[in-house]
Design an enzyme around this catalytic site. Structure first.
Site: not given
Length: 317
Positions: A126-127
């Site tokens: 996740k970014l």
């Protein structure tokens, strides 16, 4: 009688949004998502303190950052024992504007999972959906590291993520709803402004339509829900990640759930793709007060919870 949750699963891949993995079995989600706030919440519960304490004990002389990475992998590994699909593990929000370090952290997390015997096909990194986060995803995706783009509040963010080849995006329904409801104040009318007219629901519907119209393979996973109505209004979305509280409400309900989104029944198709070079991205994001404020706030909240987790770990050394 078929529950609302079972009906939803006919149209949409249901994902559990929690670090409290002991709750997973009863809802049988396909995937699971975590974030810094959910992990912080989980490790403060008696059931999960042993995981935190063991991780600190095993790596007492290492850096706090080193220990946090191992803690994230410990939770992810336990979650994957209980679901058939993928788990999302988040990169430190303090790296949201640092492309090289986000890439390094994504690679590092995947190496740790692989060292634990878990293939990268079961992991989503996740970014934050900043320009820098999207550029990091572009590099990682080319290396076979799949990314989940979070803190997404606008079509321009979604368009940029799709062009970068991100595996999945997580548009935040509830936080969009919160912003518009707060702006409206006393004029907000839940009956008129909620349901299909909910601004968060409309945002996801617009993004879904954009992706399907132009043939992007990036998955759309609605996130950050406040009500079951927001969820059922998006039945048919590729995936929906839902908190245990709302999963329980859906499981307890026998209300009829009908498909609201389908690639074969798109409405209000866009005429053209969104321009997404860096200058256009930054201007369009800046021009959207809600998206700008919620992205900044989301990064601050996740970063603050990362600091709290660090302090908790340091207190156990």
């Amino acid at each position: 009688m078929t529950t609302a949750l079972d009906q939803l699963k006919q149209y949409t891949t249901v994902v559990a949004d929690t670090g409290d993995f002991q709750q997973l079995a009863q809802y049988q989600p396909q995937d699971a998502t975590t974030n810094p706030s959910l992990i912080l919440k989980a490790v403060q519960k008696d059931a999960y303190k042993p995981i935190l304490e063991k991780t600190v004990r095993d790596h007492r002389n290492e850096s706090t950052d080193f220990i946090i990475d191992r803690l994230l992998i410990a939770f992810g590994t336990e979650i994957l024992k209980l679901i058939p699909g993928r788990v999302s593990t988040e990169v430190d929000a303090r790296l949201s504007f640092d492309t090289p370090r986000s890439i390094d952290k994504g690679r590092e997390l995947i190496k740790l999972y692989e060292a634990a015997g878990i293939g990268r096909e079961r992991i989503l990194i996740k970014l934050a959906s900043t320009w820098e986060g999207i550029r990091a995803a572009e590099v990682l995706q080319k290396e076979g590291i799949k990314c989940n783009m979070t803190l997404l509040f606008s079509l321009v963010q979604a368009a940029a993520c799709a062009e970068a080849g991100a595996q999945l995006i997580s548009p935040f329904v509830g936080r969009i709803y919160d912003w518009y409801k707060k702006q409206a104040g006393a004029e907000w009318n839940e009956e008129k402004d909620g349901g299909a007219n909910d601004p968060g629901v409309q945002s996801v519907r617009r993004i879904y339509t954009y992706y399907k119209t132009f043939g992007y393979n990036t998955e759309v996973m609605g996130a950050s829900f406040r009500t079951t109505s927001q969820i059922t209004e998006l039945a048919g979305c590729d995936l929906l990640t839902i908190s245990p509280d709302l999963l329980q409400k859906l499981q307890d309900s026998n209300d009829t759930v009908t498909r609201k989104l389908s690639p074969d029944a798109l409405q209000d198709k866009p005429a053209a793709r969104v321009a997404i070079d860096e200058a256009a991205f930054r201007f369009q994001l800046n021009d959207d007060a809600m998206a700008t404020e919620k992205l900044a706030e989301g990064i601050r909240v996740f970063a603050a919870d990362a600091v709290k987790l660090e302090k908790l770990i340091d207190s156990l050394r």
